[in-house]
Design an enzyme around this catalytic site. Sequence first.
Site, mmCIF file in Angstrom:
data_model
loop_
_atom_site.group_PDB
_atom_site.id
_atom_site.type_symbol
_atom_site.label_atom_id
_atom_site.label_comp_id
_atom_site.label_asym_id
_atom_site.label_seq_id
_atom_site.Cartn_x
_atom_site.Cartn_y
_atom_site.Cartn_z
ATOM 1 N N CYS A 134 32.503 -26.806 -12.946
ATOM 2 C CA CYS A 134 31.595 -27.711 -13.638
ATOM 3 C C CYS A 134 30.861 -28.633 -12.654
ATOM 4 O O CYS A 134 30.027 -28.181 -11.899
ATOM 5 C CB CYS A 134 32.346 -28.483 -14.714
ATOM 6 S SG CYS A 134 31.280 -29.245 -15.938
ATOM 7 N N HIS A 135 31.174 -29.938 -12.634
ATOM 8 C CA HIS A 135 30.533 -30.827 -11.657
ATOM 9 C C HIS A 135 31.223 -30.776 -10.294
ATOM 10 O O HIS A 135 30.681 -31.279 -9.309
ATOM 11 C CB HIS A 135 30.536 -32.276 -12.161
ATOM 12 C CG HIS A 135 29.515 -32.534 -13.225
ATOM 13 N ND1 HIS A 135 29.770 -32.352 -14.562
ATOM 14 C CD2 HIS A 135 28.220 -32.925 -13.136
ATOM 15 C CE1 HIS A 135 28.682 -32.638 -15.256
ATOM 16 N NE2 HIS A 135 27.723 -32.982 -14.425
#
Length: 224
Positions: A134-135
């Site tokens: 994800c991030h």
Amino acid sequence: MKKVLFVLTSHDKLGNTEEKTGFWVEEFANPYYYLADKEVEITLASPKGGQPPIDPKSELADFQTPSTERFNKDEQLQNKLANTKVLSEVKSEDFDAVFYPGGHGPLWDLAEDKDSVRLIEDFYNSNKPVGAVCHAPAVLKNTTANGESLVKGKKVTGFSNTEEEAVQLTEVVPFLVENMLQENGGEYSKAEDWHPYAVEDGHLITGQNPASSELVAELLLKQL
């Protein structure tokens, strides 16, 4: 028994907003239980040590999974999480792989953290899997291999610009994960927003969004 290091953010401020951030519970709990249930020994670390901040949004009912519900009842794991090791004190040689859960926090601290950069490069240069979801592929921003960006010419993914737009944080984050990976020469690809998608290139394993966190853990375990 294989040993995996999980590195979590210590950053809890969402830019200049009054809101809090941190790590995303699903992206921690899903991979944690997937690996722990297969007898992988997991150590937790963060830049400041101790309790890493949880993104409060990730605790909302909409974002619960069987793993997050299990985590909410798991006092032993909650206690372990409250006592993460200080990142500067962990060494890559003590582990077989490293995994970074996302949440917006890593964009501010882990992306710039010299201890994290050194660790990732040590794992990578020792042919040990490096996973991020994800991030968390933000942690690759300043990493290098053979004098160039570690992601240059490699297949990668991470939270997409359209997903960031959907959560209305495009103007809040210090940089966009998709843009950074492309600017560093990564061969970025993605699935539809919020669909599970993970990419493996050698020992580098990246996942697009929260739904991809267990996929990254699966690929990591296969390499182990």
